[in-house]
Design a protein around this motif. Sequence first.
Motif, mmCIF file in Angstrom:
data_model
loop_
_atom_site.group_PDB
_atom_site.id
_atom_site.type_symbol
_atom_site.label_atom_id
_atom_site.label_comp_id
_atom_site.label_asym_id
_atom_site.label_seq_id
_atom_site.Cartn_x
_atom_site.Cartn_y
_atom_site.Cartn_z
ATOM 1 N N PHE A 106 -27.406 34.763 -29.616
ATOM 2 C CA PHE A 106 -27.585 36.046 -29.799
ATOM 3 C C PHE A 106 -27.826 36.496 -30.755
ATOM 4 C CE2 PHE A 106 -24.694 35.858 -25.857
ATOM 5 C CZ PHE A 106 -25.219 36.564 -25.328
ATOM 6 N N TYR A 107 -27.656 36.094 -32.208
ATOM 7 C CA TYR A 107 -27.964 36.380 -33.110
ATOM 8 C C TYR A 107 -29.721 36.410 -33.214
ATOM 9 C CZ TYR A 107 -28.277 37.247 -38.877
ATOM 10 O OH TYR A 107 -28.842 38.135 -39.945
ATOM 11 N N THR A 108 -29.712 34.770 -33.040
ATOM 12 C CA THR A 108 -31.400 34.700 -33.267
ATOM 13 C C THR A 108 -32.357 35.214 -31.828
ATOM 14 O OG1 THR A 108 -30.859 32.419 -34.295
ATOM 15 C CG2 THR A 108 -33.172 31.907 -33.054
ATOM 16 N N LEU A 109 -31.801 35.123 -31.303
ATOM 17 C CA LEU A 109 -32.379 36.352 -29.744
ATOM 18 C C LEU A 109 -32.612 37.650 -30.719
ATOM 19 C CD1 LEU A 109 -30.826 35.137 -26.522
ATOM 20 C CD2 LEU A 109 -32.768 34.643 -27.336
ATOM 21 N N GLY A 110 -31.753 38.360 -31.539
ATOM 22 C CA GLY A 110 -31.404 39.716 -32.041
ATOM 23 C C GLY A 110 -32.853 39.365 -32.621
ATOM 24 N N ASN A 111 -32.362 38.819 -33.315
ATOM 25 C CA ASN A 111 -33.817 38.643 -34.911
ATOM 26 C C ASN A 111 -35.871 38.262 -33.942
ATOM 27 O OD1 ASN A 111 -32.055 39.118 -37.328
ATOM 28 N ND2 ASN A 111 -32.394 37.397 -37.024
ATOM 29 N N ILE A 112 -35.646 37.499 -33.186
ATOM 30 C CA ILE A 112 -36.927 37.487 -32.412
ATOM 31 C C ILE A 112 -37.157 38.307 -31.950
ATOM 32 C CG2 ILE A 112 -37.363 36.440 -30.241
ATOM 33 C CD1 ILE A 112 -36.055 33.684 -30.781
ATOM 34 N N ALA A 113 -36.084 39.320 -30.777
ATOM 35 C CA ALA A 113 -36.625 40.657 -30.506
ATOM 36 C C ALA A 113 -37.003 41.849 -31.639
ATOM 37 C CB ALA A 113 -35.327 40.821 -29.806
ATOM 38 N N ILE A 137 -31.112 44.827 -31.600
ATOM 39 C CA ILE A 137 -29.511 44.861 -32.378
ATOM 40 C C ILE A 137 -28.060 44.325 -31.749
ATOM 41 C CG2 ILE A 137 -28.426 46.963 -33.470
ATOM 42 C CD1 ILE A 137 -30.867 47.801 -34.559
ATOM 43 N N VAL A 138 -28.472 44.820 -31.056
ATOM 44 C CA VAL A 138 -27.604 44.796 -29.445
ATOM 45 C C VAL A 138 -27.405 43.273 -29.411
ATOM 46 C CG1 VAL A 138 -26.168 44.598 -27.045
ATOM 47 C CG2 VAL A 138 -27.922 47.447 -28.635
ATOM 48 N N PHE A 139 -28.672 42.609 -30.155
ATOM 49 C CA PHE A 139 -27.880 40.526 -29.540
ATOM 50 C C PHE A 139 -27.460 40.591 -30.357
ATOM 51 C CE2 PHE A 139 -31.645 40.452 -25.860
ATOM 52 C CZ PHE A 139 -30.787 39.868 -25.128
ATOM 53 N N SER A 140 -27.626 41.026 -31.604
ATOM 54 C CA SER A 140 -27.355 40.391 -33.215
ATOM 55 C C SER A 140 -25.507 40.850 -33.323
ATOM 56 C CB SER A 140 -27.829 41.549 -34.028
ATOM 57 O OG SER A 140 -29.022 40.486 -34.199
ATOM 58 N N ILE A 141 -24.943 42.526 -32.239
ATOM 59 C CA ILE A 141 -23.973 42.412 -32.445
ATOM 60 C C ILE A 141 -23.143 42.258 -31.367
ATOM 61 C CG2 ILE A 141 -22.600 44.947 -32.248
ATOM 62 C CD1 ILE A 141 -24.663 46.407 -33.662
ATOM 63 N N LEU A 142 -23.619 41.686 -30.260
ATOM 64 C CA LEU A 142 -22.641 40.856 -29.225
ATOM 65 C C LEU A 142 -22.871 39.564 -29.955
ATOM 66 C CD1 LEU A 142 -22.471 41.195 -26.179
ATOM 67 C CD2 LEU A 142 -24.496 40.278 -25.941
ATOM 68 N N LEU A 149 -19.127 37.776 -29.911
ATOM 69 C CA LEU A 149 -18.735 37.366 -29.307
ATOM 70 C C LEU A 149 -18.182 35.824 -30.041
ATOM 71 C CD1 LEU A 149 -20.707 37.220 -26.357
ATOM 72 C CD2 LEU A 149 -18.807 37.402 -25.530
ATOM 73 N N TRP A 150 -18.265 35.448 -31.197
ATOM 74 C CA TRP A 150 -17.838 34.733 -32.499
ATOM 75 C C TRP A 150 -16.673 34.509 -31.990
ATOM 76 C CZ3 TRP A 150 -19.801 34.754 -38.349
ATOM 77 C CH2 TRP A 150 -19.315 33.829 -38.594
ATOM 78 N N LEU A 151 -15.722 35.071 -32.419
ATOM 79 C CA LEU A 151 -14.227 34.874 -31.971
ATOM 80 C C LEU A 151 -13.822 33.988 -31.085
ATOM 81 C CD1 LEU A 151 -13.154 37.728 -34.454
ATOM 82 C CD2 LEU A 151 -13.441 35.258 -35.284
ATOM 83 N N PRO A 152 -14.170 34.677 -29.585
ATOM 84 C CA PRO A 152 -13.452 34.007 -28.962
ATOM 85 C C PRO A 152 -13.931 32.669 -28.337
ATOM 86 C CG PRO A 152 -14.501 35.865 -28.329
ATOM 87 C CD PRO A 152 -14.547 35.832 -30.157
ATOM 88 N N LYS A 153 -15.474 33.189 -28.265
ATOM 89 C CA LYS A 153 -16.768 32.072 -27.907
ATOM 90 C C LYS A 153 -17.085 30.555 -28.687
ATOM 91 C CE LYS A 153 -16.347 33.286 -23.520
ATOM 92 N NZ LYS A 153 -15.216 33.031 -22.719
ATOM 93 N N GLY A 154 -17.212 31.288 -30.201
ATOM 94 C CA GLY A 154 -17.366 30.297 -30.746
ATOM 95 C C GLY A 154 -18.792 30.620 -31.659
ATOM 96 N N ILE A 155 -19.097 29.920 -32.802
ATOM 97 C CA ILE A 155 -20.332 29.344 -33.291
ATOM 98 C C ILE A 155 -21.953 29.374 -32.711
ATOM 99 C CG2 ILE A 155 -20.851 27.194 -34.197
ATOM 100 C CD1 ILE A 155 -20.974 30.038 -36.050
ATOM 101 N N LYS A 156 -21.798 28.704 -30.662
ATOM 102 C CA LYS A 156 -22.860 28.683 -30.385
ATOM 103 C C LYS A 156 -23.608 29.788 -29.470
ATOM 104 C CE LYS A 156 -22.305 24.127 -28.525
ATOM 105 N NZ LYS A 156 -22.317 22.612 -27.699
ATOM 106 N N LEU A 157 -22.928 30.286 -29.395
ATOM 107 C CA LEU A 157 -22.867 31.896 -28.640
ATOM 108 C C LEU A 157 -23.233 33.049 -30.191
ATOM 109 C CD1 LEU A 157 -21.334 32.529 -26.135
ATOM 110 C CD2 LEU A 157 -23.011 32.327 -25.666
ATOM 111 N N PHE A 158 -23.037 32.902 -30.969
ATOM 112 C CA PHE A 158 -23.163 33.904 -31.893
ATOM 113 C C PHE A 158 -24.893 32.712 -32.504
ATOM 114 C CE2 PHE A 158 -23.189 33.794 -37.145
ATOM 115 C CZ PHE A 158 -23.924 34.843 -36.797
ATOM 116 N N ALA A 159 -24.745 32.229 -32.823
ATOM 117 C CA ALA A 159 -26.076 31.528 -33.436
ATOM 118 C C ALA A 159 -27.442 31.897 -32.653
ATOM 119 C CB ALA A 159 -26.380 29.931 -33.039
#
Length: 126
Positions: free
Chosen positions: A46-53, A25-30, A34-44
């Motif tokens: 962290f979102y994927t890591l969140g689902n894997i965790a 959950i924390v990875f997905s929220i993080l 981070l999406w707005l300041p850092k872009g889609i790469k970090l979002f993708a």
Amino acid sequence: EVLDATTLSFGTRVKLFAVCFVAGIVFSILGTLLWLPKGIKLFAVFYTLGNIAALASTCFLMGPLKQLKAMFEPKRLIATLVMLLFLSLTLCAAFWWNNKGLALLFCILQFLAMTWYSLSYIPFAR
């Protein structure tokens, strides 16, 4: 013993499940933050890591071998393969193809695939 989570006490398994699930959950929220300041790469990522965790957290309750057997049972085989496909495609779109729109689309499809996969464990839910 390391590969067989059932050798852990029930209390330890529940604690590890909770830690792994909360980390997901924390990875997905993080990733969302981070999406707005850092872009889609970090979002993708962290979102994927969140689902894997979150997916890995159930290994502590069931045990990794039982989890894998359950994932690839005929009744949820397609849901599992679709989920794993979109987990992979999200990262491919973000890193190798550098396509932000495609990465976002795969994140949405990843969410839907994870939902479909999760519903496969609830009798008569699909």
